[in-house]
Scaffold this motif. Sequence first.
Motif, PDB file in Angstrom:
ATOM      1  N   TYR A  62       0.879  -1.168   0.000  1.00 54.33           N
ATOM      2  CA  TYR A  62       0.000   0.000   0.000  1.00 54.33           C
ATOM      3  C   TYR A  62       0.916   1.217   0.000  1.00 54.33           C
ATOM      4  O   TYR A  62       1.838   1.291   0.812  1.00 54.33           O
ATOM      5  CB  TYR A  62      -0.871   0.052   1.256  1.00 54.33           C
ATOM      6  CG  TYR A  62      -1.987  -0.948   1.288  1.00 54.33           C
ATOM      7  CD1 TYR A  62      -3.258  -0.613   0.826  1.00 54.33           C
ATOM      8  CD2 TYR A  62      -1.790  -2.224   1.804  1.00 54.33           C
ATOM      9  CE1 TYR A  62      -4.296  -1.533   0.873  1.00 54.33           C
ATOM     10  CE2 TYR A  62      -2.814  -3.145   1.854  1.00 54.33           C
ATOM     11  CZ  TYR A  62      -4.063  -2.799   1.390  1.00 54.33           C
ATOM     12  OH  TYR A  62      -5.089  -3.706   1.434  1.00 54.33           O
ATOM     13  N   ALA A  63       0.660   2.167  -0.904  1.00 55.74           N
ATOM     14  CA  ALA A  63       1.452   3.394  -0.979  1.00 55.74           C
ATOM     15  C   ALA A  63       0.512   4.596  -0.907  1.00 55.74           C
ATOM     16  O   ALA A  63      -0.408   4.714  -1.717  1.00 55.74           O
ATOM     17  CB  ALA A  63       2.269   3.429  -2.263  1.00 55.74           C
ATOM     18  N   PHE A  64       0.747   5.473   0.055  1.00 55.95           N
ATOM     19  CA  PHE A  64      -0.111   6.625   0.321  1.00 55.95           C
ATOM     20  C   PHE A  64       0.553   7.919  -0.110  1.00 55.95           C
ATOM     21  O   PHE A  64       1.750   8.108   0.081  1.00 55.95           O
ATOM     22  CB  PHE A  64      -0.393   6.735   1.835  1.00 55.95           C
ATOM     23  CG  PHE A  64      -1.228   5.628   2.380  1.00 55.95           C
ATOM     24  CD1 PHE A  64      -2.582   5.811   2.595  1.00 55.95           C
ATOM     25  CD2 PHE A  64      -0.668   4.388   2.684  1.00 55.95           C
ATOM     26  CE1 PHE A  64      -3.371   4.783   3.096  1.00 55.95           C
ATOM     27  CE2 PHE A  64      -1.443   3.355   3.188  1.00 55.95           C
ATOM     28  CZ  PHE A  64      -2.790   3.555   3.388  1.00 55.95           C
ATOM     29  N   ALA A 114       2.665  12.888  -7.000  1.00 59.09           N
ATOM     30  CA  ALA A 114       3.457  11.837  -6.355  1.00 59.09           C
ATOM     31  C   ALA A 114       2.977  10.452  -6.790  1.00 59.09           C
ATOM     32  O   ALA A 114       3.790   9.574  -7.104  1.00 59.09           O
ATOM     33  CB  ALA A 114       3.373  11.984  -4.842  1.00 59.09           C
ATOM     34  N   LEU A 115       1.676  10.264  -6.811  1.00 60.42           N
ATOM     35  CA  LEU A 115       1.148   8.958  -7.209  1.00 60.42           C
ATOM     36  C   LEU A 115       1.435   8.652  -8.671  1.00 60.42           C
ATOM     37  O   LEU A 115       1.740   7.504  -9.032  1.00 60.42           O
ATOM     38  CB  LEU A 115      -0.346   8.887  -6.914  1.00 60.42           C
ATOM     39  CG  LEU A 115      -0.703   8.962  -5.420  1.00 60.42           C
ATOM     40  CD1 LEU A 115      -2.205   9.027  -5.234  1.00 60.42           C
ATOM     41  CD2 LEU A 115      -0.105   7.800  -4.642  1.00 60.42           C
ATOM     42  N   GLU A 116       1.380   9.666  -9.519  1.00 59.45           N
ATOM     43  CA  GLU A 116       1.721   9.461 -10.939  1.00 59.45           C
ATOM     44  C   GLU A 116       3.199   9.143 -11.095  1.00 59.45           C
ATOM     45  O   GLU A 116       3.568   8.271 -11.893  1.00 59.45           O
ATOM     46  CB  GLU A 116       1.325  10.680 -11.774  1.00 59.45           C
ATOM     47  CG  GLU A 116      -0.160  10.763 -12.043  1.00 59.45           C
ATOM     48  CD  GLU A 116      -0.721   9.480 -12.657  1.00 59.45           C
ATOM     49  OE1 GLU A 116      -0.133   8.954 -13.634  1.00 59.45           O
ATOM     50  OE2 GLU A 116      -1.749   8.984 -12.140  1.00 59.45           O
ATOM     51  N   LEU A 131      -2.142   2.066  -4.885  1.00 56.41           N
ATOM     52  CA  LEU A 131      -1.830   3.482  -4.661  1.00 56.41           C
ATOM     53  C   LEU A 131      -3.056   4.138  -4.044  1.00 56.41           C
ATOM     54  O   LEU A 131      -4.149   4.069  -4.604  1.00 56.41           O
ATOM     55  CB  LEU A 131      -1.461   4.162  -5.981  1.00 56.41           C
ATOM     56  CG  LEU A 131      -0.221   3.603  -6.695  1.00 56.41           C
ATOM     57  CD1 LEU A 131      -0.005   4.310  -8.020  1.00 56.41           C
ATOM     58  CD2 LEU A 131       1.013   3.712  -5.808  1.00 56.41           C
ATOM     59  N   VAL A 132      -2.860   4.770  -2.898  1.00 52.46           N
ATOM     60  CA  VAL A 132      -3.957   5.371  -2.146  1.00 52.46           C
ATOM     61  C   VAL A 132      -3.803   6.886  -2.163  1.00 52.46           C
ATOM     62  O   VAL A 132      -2.828   7.411  -1.623  1.00 52.46           O
ATOM     63  CB  VAL A 132      -3.983   4.856  -0.691  1.00 52.46           C
ATOM     64  CG1 VAL A 132      -5.180   5.442   0.058  1.00 52.46           C
ATOM     65  CG2 VAL A 132      -4.011   3.324  -0.654  1.00 52.46           C
TER      66      VAL A 132
END
Length: 194
Positions: free
Chosen positions: A49-51, A57-59, A81-82
Amino acid sequence: MGFLSVLSQAQRWVKERVKPGDAVVDATAGNGSDTLFLARTVGSGGIVYAFDIQNEALENTRRRLDAAEVSEAGRLAEVTLVHAGHETMDDAVASDLHGRIAAVMFNLGYLPGASSTVITEPATTLSALDSALRLLRGGGVLTAVVYPGHEGGQVEADAVQAWASGISLSVAQTVIYRFPQKTVSPYLIALIKR
C-alpha cells in the motif's frame, strides 16, 4: 567506506525483517523509490500500500512501477496506490491485514521536485505513526526519515522523536540513526515491534 545514507539504512532494516509474500506500507509514496523497493522485496506474492495526498506523487510512483515492470515482469508485488493522507491507513489497509503488516516506511518532508510548501505535518504524521504501530505484526519494522532542514521540518522531527521515545519497551524497541556533525541533515527514527 563511510556509513550508509539514512535512506539506505532504512531499506536495509526493512529488508532484514521482510520476506517474500508479506504485506507492507509506504506511508509517503513521493517519487516511488520506497514503493518500488518494497514491491521488489515482498515480490509477486506480496502486497504494498502506498499513500500520498498529491496526484503528482502517485503518478511519479506509477511511472516508476510501470518502468520496472517492463524488465521485472511478474516479480513485483501488487501495489495499491492510495490518494489520501497516511493518517487514513487504518481504513485503507484491508482489515484482515491489521496486525500482519511486516513494514511501514515514512519519508517525511515534501515531494522532491515539487512545491516545498506542501509538507507532511506533525498532527497527521503522529496519527499515522500510531496507526502504523497498530498495523505492524510482532517483529515488524517501522522506519521514518525526518528532514529538520526545511521550514516546519524540525518541529516534525522533534515530534516524531518524542513519539518514538515515549513508546514502552514492552511495545517496541526504538533507535535513531543520525550523523551528529550534520545537525540539519535528514536522520532516521525506527522501531521494531515486540
